[in-house]
Design a protein around this motif. Structure first.
Motif, short mmCIF file in Angstrom:
data_model
loop_
_atom_site.label_atom_id
_atom_site.label_comp_id
_atom_site.label_asym_id
_atom_site.label_seq_id
_atom_site.Cartn_x
_atom_site.Cartn_y
_atom_site.Cartn_z
N ALA A 89 0.83 -1.21 0.00
CA ALA A 89 0.00 0.00 0.00
C ALA A 89 0.87 1.26 0.00
O ALA A 89 0.53 2.25 -0.65
CB ALA A 89 -0.94 -0.01 1.20
N ASP A 90 1.99 1.21 0.70
CA ASP A 90 2.91 2.35 0.73
C ASP A 90 3.51 2.64 -0.64
O ASP A 90 4.00 3.75 -0.89
CB ASP A 90 4.03 2.14 1.75
N LEU A 91 3.50 1.66 -1.53
CA LEU A 91 3.98 1.86 -2.90
C LEU A 91 2.91 2.50 -3.78
O LEU A 91 3.17 2.84 -4.92
CB LEU A 91 4.41 0.52 -3.51
N GLY A 92 1.69 2.63 -3.24
CA GLY A 92 0.61 3.29 -3.96
C GLY A 92 -0.60 2.43 -4.23
O GLY A 92 -1.57 2.89 -4.82
N SER A 93 -0.59 1.16 -3.81
CA SER A 93 -1.73 0.28 -4.08
C SER A 93 -2.92 0.64 -3.20
O SER A 93 -2.79 0.79 -1.98
CB SER A 93 -1.35 -1.18 -3.83
N SER A 94 -4.09 0.73 -3.81
CA SER A 94 -5.31 0.94 -3.04
C SER A 94 -6.16 -0.34 -3.01
O SER A 94 -7.16 -0.40 -2.30
CB SER A 94 -6.14 2.08 -3.64
N MET A 95 -5.74 -1.37 -3.76
CA MET A 95 -6.52 -2.61 -3.83
C MET A 95 -5.92 -3.77 -3.06
O MET A 95 -6.57 -4.80 -2.90
CB MET A 95 -6.68 -3.03 -5.30
N ILE A 96 -4.70 -3.64 -2.57
CA ILE A 96 -4.03 -4.78 -1.94
C ILE A 96 -4.78 -5.27 -0.70
O ILE A 96 -4.78 -6.46 -0.41
CB ILE A 96 -2.55 -4.46 -1.61
N GLN A 97 -5.45 -4.37 0.00
CA GLN A 97 -6.18 -4.78 1.21
C GLN A 97 -7.38 -5.67 0.90
O GLN A 97 -7.84 -6.40 1.77
CB GLN A 97 -6.65 -3.55 2.00
N THR A 98 -7.88 -5.61 -0.33
CA THR A 98 -9.06 -6.40 -0.68
C THR A 98 -8.74 -7.53 -1.66
O THR A 98 -9.66 -8.17 -2.18
CB THR A 98 -10.16 -5.51 -1.28
N LEU A 99 -7.45 -7.78 -1.89
CA LEU A 99 -7.05 -8.88 -2.77
C LEU A 99 -7.50 -10.19 -2.15
O LEU A 99 -7.19 -10.49 -1.00
CB LEU A 99 -5.53 -8.88 -2.96
N GLY A 100 -8.28 -10.96 -2.90
CA GLY A 100 -8.82 -12.20 -2.38
C GLY A 100 -8.24 -13.43 -3.06
O GLY A 100 -7.43 -13.33 -3.98
N TYR A 101 -8.67 -14.58 -2.60
CA TYR A 101 -8.18 -15.86 -3.11
C TYR A 101 -8.41 -15.97 -4.61
O TYR A 101 -9.53 -15.82 -5.09
CB TYR A 101 -8.90 -17.00 -2.38
N ARG A 102 -7.31 -16.19 -5.33
CA ARG A 102 -7.29 -16.36 -6.79
C ARG A 102 -7.81 -15.15 -7.56
O ARG A 102 -8.20 -15.28 -8.73
CB ARG A 102 -8.01 -17.62 -7.22
N ASP A 103 -7.81 -13.97 -6.95
CA ASP A 103 -8.09 -12.75 -7.71
C ASP A 103 -6.90 -12.47 -8.62
O ASP A 103 -5.75 -12.73 -8.24
CB ASP A 103 -8.28 -11.54 -6.79
N ASN A 104 -7.14 -11.95 -9.80
CA ASN A 104 -6.06 -11.46 -10.65
C ASN A 104 -5.85 -9.99 -10.33
O ASN A 104 -6.81 -9.25 -10.10
CB ASN A 104 -6.42 -11.62 -12.13
N TRP A 105 -4.59 -9.56 -10.32
CA TRP A 105 -4.26 -8.19 -9.91
C TRP A 105 -2.98 -7.76 -10.61
O TRP A 105 -2.05 -8.55 -10.74
CB TRP A 105 -4.09 -8.15 -8.39
N VAL A 106 -2.96 -6.52 -11.06
CA VAL A 106 -1.76 -5.93 -11.65
C VAL A 106 -1.63 -4.52 -11.10
O VAL A 106 -2.62 -3.82 -10.88
CB VAL A 106 -1.82 -5.96 -13.20
N PHE A 107 -0.37 -4.11 -10.85
CA PHE A 107 -0.12 -2.84 -10.17
C PHE A 107 1.22 -2.26 -10.62
O PHE A 107 2.20 -2.99 -10.76
CB PHE A 107 -0.11 -3.08 -8.66
N ALA A 108 1.23 -0.97 -10.85
CA ALA A 108 2.48 -0.23 -11.09
C ALA A 108 2.49 0.94 -10.12
O ALA A 108 1.55 1.75 -10.10
CB ALA A 108 2.55 0.26 -12.53
N GLY A 109 3.50 1.02 -9.29
CA GLY A 109 3.61 2.08 -8.31
C GLY A 109 5.06 2.45 -8.11
O GLY A 109 5.92 2.09 -8.91
N GLY A 110 5.32 3.16 -7.03
CA GLY A 110 6.69 3.57 -6.80
C GLY A 110 7.00 3.82 -5.35
O GLY A 110 6.15 4.25 -4.57
N LYS A 111 8.23 3.54 -5.00
CA LYS A 111 8.70 3.79 -3.63
C LYS A 111 8.90 5.30 -3.49
O LYS A 111 9.63 5.92 -4.25
CB LYS A 111 10.02 3.06 -3.39
N GLY A 112 8.22 5.88 -2.53
CA GLY A 112 8.30 7.32 -2.31
C GLY A 112 7.28 8.10 -3.10
O GLY A 112 7.32 9.32 -3.13
N SER A 113 6.34 7.40 -3.75
CA SER A 113 5.32 8.11 -4.53
C SER A 113 4.33 8.77 -3.58
O SER A 113 4.17 8.37 -2.43
CB SER A 113 4.59 7.13 -5.44
#
Length: 104
Positions: free
Chosen positions: A43-67
């Motif tokens: 989440a600190d990298l910018g993800s807003s969906m990681i907290q709701t990632l569930g079993y076998r959900d597909n997920w893709v994310f591009a973020g950044g350290k310090g964003s």
């Protein structure tokens, strides 16, 4: 993450240098062993969906350290047997666009 340990992922996330671009994706199963510490680091990298990632959900994310703020380069497809495209897995997800530079 299905049968792996979360500690190496946590170590990796902690050691990412500020200003680095981070790309993450899940296809088979990525939520099973994620703990609160790993989710917070993502989440600190910018993800807003990681907290709701569930079993076998597909997920893709591009973020950044310090964003600053939450990333807009994120998408998921929830595992739902009534709508899954591939039996026990949802359809593929992708994001596209110009990713901003993350400044150190």
């Amino acid at each position: 993450m299905y049968s792996g340990q979360v500690e190496p992922l946590i170590e990796f996330l902690k050691n990412i240098e500020t200003g680095s671009l981070v790309l993450m994706a899940v296809y088979d199963e990525g939520s099973r062993n994620l703990n609160d510490e790993a989710k917070k680091l993502i989440a600190d990298l910018g993800s807003s969906m990681i907290q709701t990632l569930g079993y076998r959900d597909n997920w893709v994310f591009a973020g950044g350290k310090g964003s600053s703020g939450k990333g807009t380069f994120e998408k998921d497809a929830k595992n739902d047997k009534s709508t899954n495209k591939y039996e026990e897995w949802p359809e593929m997800v992708e994001v596209e666009g110009c990713i901003p530079t993350y400044i150190k």
